[in-house]
Structure formats: C-alpha cells, structure tokens
Write a protein that holds these residues in place. Structure first.
Motif, PDB file in Angstrom:
ATOM      1  N   VAL A   1     -31.664   5.139 -44.819  1.00 56.07           N
ATOM      2  CA  VAL A   1     -32.417   6.355 -45.145  1.00 56.07           C
ATOM      3  C   VAL A   1     -33.901   6.308 -45.498  1.00 56.07           C
ATOM      4  O   VAL A   1     -34.299   6.874 -45.092  1.00 56.07           O
ATOM      5  N   TYR A   2     -33.715   5.350 -45.932  1.00 54.24           N
ATOM      6  CA  TYR A   2     -35.758   4.644 -45.832  1.00 54.24           C
ATOM      7  C   TYR A   2     -36.354   5.101 -44.600  1.00 54.24           C
ATOM      8  O   TYR A   2     -37.802   5.485 -44.921  1.00 54.24           O
ATOM      9  N   GLU A   3     -35.645   4.445 -43.822  1.00 53.19           N
ATOM     10  CA  GLU A   3     -36.775   4.352 -42.613  1.00 53.19           C
ATOM     11  C   GLU A   3     -37.167   6.228 -41.876  1.00 53.19           C
ATOM     12  O   GLU A   3     -37.527   6.286 -40.831  1.00 53.19           O
ATOM     13  N   VAL A   4     -35.972   7.001 -42.032  1.00 50.17           N
ATOM     14  CA  VAL A   4     -36.027   8.344 -41.681  1.00 50.17           C
ATOM     15  C   VAL A   4     -37.374   8.713 -42.548  1.00 50.17           C
ATOM     16  O   VAL A   4     -38.180   9.939 -42.024  1.00 50.17           O
ATOM     17  N   ARG A   5     -37.438   8.152 -44.120  1.00 51.00           N
ATOM     18  CA  ARG A   5     -37.880   9.322 -45.018  1.00 51.00           C
ATOM     19  C   ARG A   5     -39.489   8.801 -44.324  1.00 51.00           C
ATOM     20  O   ARG A   5     -39.919   9.826 -44.111  1.00 51.00           O
ATOM     21  N   LYS A   6     -39.663   7.288 -43.708  1.00 53.53           N
ATOM     22  CA  LYS A   6     -40.704   7.221 -43.285  1.00 53.53           C
ATOM     23  C   LYS A   6     -41.417   8.207 -42.291  1.00 53.53           C
ATOM     24  O   LYS A   6     -42.330   8.394 -42.412  1.00 53.53           O
ATOM     25  N   ALA A   7     -40.093   7.914 -41.741  1.00 53.23           N
ATOM     26  CA  ALA A   7     -40.693   9.441 -40.350  1.00 53.23           C
ATOM     27  C   ALA A   7     -40.821  10.300 -40.268  1.00 53.23           C
ATOM     28  O   ALA A   7     -41.150  11.181 -39.772  1.00 53.23           O
ATOM     29  N   ILE A   8     -40.209  10.868 -41.463  1.00 51.35           N
ATOM     30  CA  ILE A   8     -40.644  12.353 -42.021  1.00 51.35           C
ATOM     31  C   ILE A   8     -41.828  12.527 -42.295  1.00 51.35           C
ATOM     32  O   ILE A   8     -42.771  13.211 -42.350  1.00 51.35           O
ATOM     33  N   GLY A   9     -42.912  11.501 -43.046  1.00 52.23           N
ATOM     34  CA  GLY A   9     -43.822  10.977 -43.728  1.00 52.23           C
ATOM     35  C   GLY A   9     -44.714  10.721 -42.871  1.00 52.23           C
ATOM     36  O   GLY A   9     -45.753  11.963 -42.696  1.00 52.23           O
TER      37      GLY A   9
END
Length: 490
Positions: free
Chosen positions: A274-282
């Motif tokens: 989930v953390y990496e996905v949120r970074k990818a959204i950014g």
C-alpha cells in the motif's frame, strides 16, 4: 454498517472506513490474539470494539465503546473470553448507530446452534429485507444491517447451517467481508465482487483472518493468501479447511480507495505494498500536474507517501511543513462548530520557520467537503507561504459510497457541487489539481481504467456502482412521491 443513511463525521472532511474484523481458530490465546489484531486495525474503527469467543461449550462476549486499549485494558478480560476460537470487530458509528446494541460481533442462538458474525461492508438492500422480515414477525435488536444476515439464516428453510448461510447471502446485495463462528467452525467470506478486503494467515496450527495483512504481522502470523471474491472458507477446530465458491466467478471489483487511504501503509493488498502504491500515485500526480515550487509538504499523516512520490518525481524537496499532534481526539466529538474549527489547529500546526517565504505544494489524499483543505491552506498563508498549490492523490470525490464507507450526502461533497476552478477558489489556493482516474489505475498496476468493466470499485469517483442499490432507489422513489413543499430532510 447501519440501516440509516451513512453520514460522515461532523467535521465532514475525511472518508471513514466503518469497520475492521479479525478472527482466529486453533489457539488457547484466541481472545488475546484477537484483541492484538484489532489494535492493529484500530484505524478502521475507533468508536467501539467487541470480541466473541467459543470454549467448546458456550459463547462468551465482551463489547464496549472506545478504543481497543480502553475496552480491553485489563488482563482480566482474558478470563471472560475463554476458548480456542474468537472473532472481533472495530467500528465507526453512523447517524442513529451509536450505542452498545450495534457493537459487533453480533450473536444469536439459532435452531441449529449459536452463530456470531462480524461484518465489514454495507448491505445495500438491508432496509428492503428488514421490512420484509419485520412484516413476517421478526424482531430486531439493533439498527445494524448485519442483523439482517442473522434473520435470513434463521428463517431459511434449508437443512444445514451452511446451506442456510449461503441462502442468506444470495438474498443480499452490496459489500461484505464476514467472519462468522458456529460451535463447529469459523467461516470467512467475501462478497462476489470482493469490494471489501479479507486475508488469511497461519500461526502455528491456528488459522487467522483479518481485514488487512498488518494485523497478521502484529500477531506474528504468516500471510497465506487473500480470501477470493465470492469465496467461503470454513475452518474446523481440528484445522481442516474447506473452500467453496457458490456464486460463480464474476469479475472482481475491490475498493480502490483502500489503496488511497483506508488501509494502513504497511499492509499489502492485491499483492502490492500500500505504501508503494501511494508513492506511485504521487509520482503520477507530479507527471499530470507539475508546478514550480520550493517545497512539497504532506498533509499528515495520510498525505505523506504520495508527497514522497511527488517529490521524487518532480525533484522538489520534501519537507514536513505541517506538524501533527498525535494526542488530540477526533474532530467530530467536539460539540460546536467553533470547537471543531479550533481542533483543526490543535491537530495541525504550520512549521513556520520552514514555510515562510516559500512556494509550497500541499499533498493530501482526498477532498470531501473541502473545509479542512481551506483551513490548512489558510494556515500555510498565515505562516508566510508565498504560494500554496494543492495536489490531491485521488480523483474528485463526486459520489456517495454505499459499501461500508462513511460519506456525506452527495450535495455535501465539494466536487459534486463545483468544478476544479470553483474548488480552487473555495479553498483559496493558488492552484488545485487531482490525479486522474487513469493515473490512479496506473499507480495500482493497471495500464488504464477499463471503462466498460472497471477493475475496481471506484463509484465514489465515477458514479458507476457495481451492484444494485435497492434501498437508495426505494428512498428516492418515496421522495419523488412527496408533495413539492416537503423536502428530503422533512
């Protein structure tokens, strides 16, 4: 999780997942492990908690209002919840849903034995079914849609409890992840579209189920797999596990907002951090909505991973320009508007020495009503920021959710009333941009959104609801029949 229409908290500017569930079978420490697992899921529900256990002869229950650590603060609760099987639930309440009578897991004595259920999600035809059941003589003890499941099982004419359970599930629509207990087994299942999450793990000979993988980590369990959409998994006391898929295999539609906000960043969902996905959204947001600025600043805490991604992609330094106090109660418990407004400043304070004179990019996960965004933008200006640009790590939230998430009525959603230019003026920012829905899908590993058959439930952004909304349709039909002088709030 309530039969009334879901509303957001009084502050109204964060979407709230209403529930988290946890269950374990096959360990003498079942109740203690369940309390620990629920503590890891506390972010999914902070107003009430309950645990039900089975000791081989009878069911035991303890429920209370407050956090897990408050309700289960003393070791004595372990003696009140004996047995090698236990399940638990944390929840937020909705309007009309406060009080112990709605605290789960719910338990009932049925003709074929005791049955308890912990439910994450929302049954979108619960009112319709409740009216039918009440007309047949059913007596409800709560206002929770979860109790409808128990009554449907009790009134089913199938011979076995499992057949009755499946029969009940065939009659309901909407979203559900369930952890149920009978004297012989623990049952875990997800709705056919898998809208709400549920995972399975192992610790020694015990089997564990939880809303998120972080709860498995905290209790020391090993992740085994996700419960598949439409799957029913049974685990007996001796460890025998069986699985069935009585509803076929429709295309899954897991909630995409789990990646944006609901899940803890240290969880894994759909095989992705989930953390990496949120970074990818950014990073997608930085590509789609660049701006010349001096600092990238997250709105804590949910904006942090996306802000890191935005900073990495844009090359603009990441800094903590807003400091959050972690010792302040939730905003909505304040009794007046003035107290709520003051509470925003108690929760967040500008890092004035860092912000003064700088062009800043504020990153947040979403905008609901826009009130908090407006206050934080003003906070940055009061701290001396030269420019304030808002970037949002989700598309505009234009529609209410009916699948277990607290959202306001649609007319109270800022993006349902205004376009981006109007929203920019409302929050008094120099600019405002949201990640596109295709950008969001790219961040979660899809090439783009399949508009004909979306890979996720994104109804809060798109308005494309994946199931029927019977209760909503009936409410709207009733409203259409009211005299013109009578409003919906009458």
């Amino acid at each position: 999780m309530n039969l009334t229409h879901p509303f957001l908290d009084a502050d109204g500017d964060k979407l709230r997942e209403e529930c988290g569930i946890f269950g374990v079978i096959g360990t003498p420490e079942a109740a203690a492990m369940t309390a620990l697992g629920l503590h890891a899921l506390q972010h999914r529900g902070q107003e009430a908690v309950g645990i039900v256990s089975w000791n081989g002869a009878e069911f035991f229950a303890r429920r209370g209002l407050g956090h897990v650590a408050q309700v289960f603060s003393e070791g004595s609760f372990l003696s009140e919840l004996p047995g090698e099987m236990a399940s638990g639930h944390v929840r937020y309440s909705t309007t009309g849903g406060q009080g112990l009578r709605n605290v789960q897991p719910l338990y009932a004595d049925l003709a074929r034995g005791g049955f308890s259920v912990a439910h994450n999600g929302n049954i979108s035809n619960a009112m319709h079914l409740k009216h039918e059941l009440v007309n047949k003589g059913a007596i409800f003890q709560s206002s929770s849609d979860t109790e409808v499941i128990i009554h449907l099982i009790a009134t089913s004419r199938y011979p076995t409890l499992m057949d009755r359970f499946i029969d009940a599930l065939r009659m309901i629509e909407g979203a559900y992840s369930l952890i149920c207990m009978t004297p012989k087994r623990m049952i875990a299942c997800r709705d056919p579209l898998g809208i709400r999450p549920l995972v399975m793990g192992k610790i020694g000979d015990a089997t564990v189920f939880a809303s998120e993988t972080v709860a498995l980590d905290v209790v020391g369990a090993t992740f085994v797999r996700e419960i598949e959409p439409g799957e029913i998994v049974e685990v007996r006391a001796d460890g025998r596990t069986t699985s069935q898929r009585p509803f076929g295999k429709p295309a899954p539609r897991p909630c995409i907002f789990e990646h944006v906000y609901f899940s803890r960043p240290d969880s894994v969902m759909g095989g992705q951090s989930v953390y990496e996905v949120r970074k990818a959204i950014g990073k997608e947001l930085a590509k789609e909505a660049p701006v010349e600025a001096d600092l990238v600043i997250p709105v804590p805490d949910s904006g942090v991973p996306a802000a890191i991604g935005y900073a990495q992609q844009s090359g603009i330094p990441f800094e903590l320009g807003i400091i959050r106090s972690h010792y302040v109660g939730r905003t909505f418990i304040q009794p007046s508007d003035g107290a709520r407004h003051a509470d925003v400043k108690r929760k967040h304070n500008a890092n004035r020495a860092l912000v003064a004179g700088k062009r800043i990019v504020l990153i947040d996960d979403s905008i609901v009503r826009g009130t908090t965004s407006m206050k934080i933008v003003q906070m940055m200006r009061d701290a001396g920021a030269a420019e304030v640009h808002m970037r949002v790590a989700s598309p505009p939230t234009q529609h209410s959710c009916y699948y277990g998430v607290d959202t306001p009525e649609r007319h109270k959603l800022l993006a349902a009333r205004m376009d981006v230019q109007e929203m920019t003026k409302f929050i008094v920012a120099d600019s405002l941009a949201f990640v596109s829905i295709d950008g969001l899908y790219r961040a979660v590993g899809e090439a783009s959104r399949n508009n004909a058959q979306p890979q996720h439930c994104d109804a809060c952004f798109s308005g494309q609801y994946p199931t029927r909304l019977t209760d909503l349709a009936e409410r709207e039909a009733d409203a259409d029949q009211l005299p013109l002088a009578v409003g919906l709030d009458a």
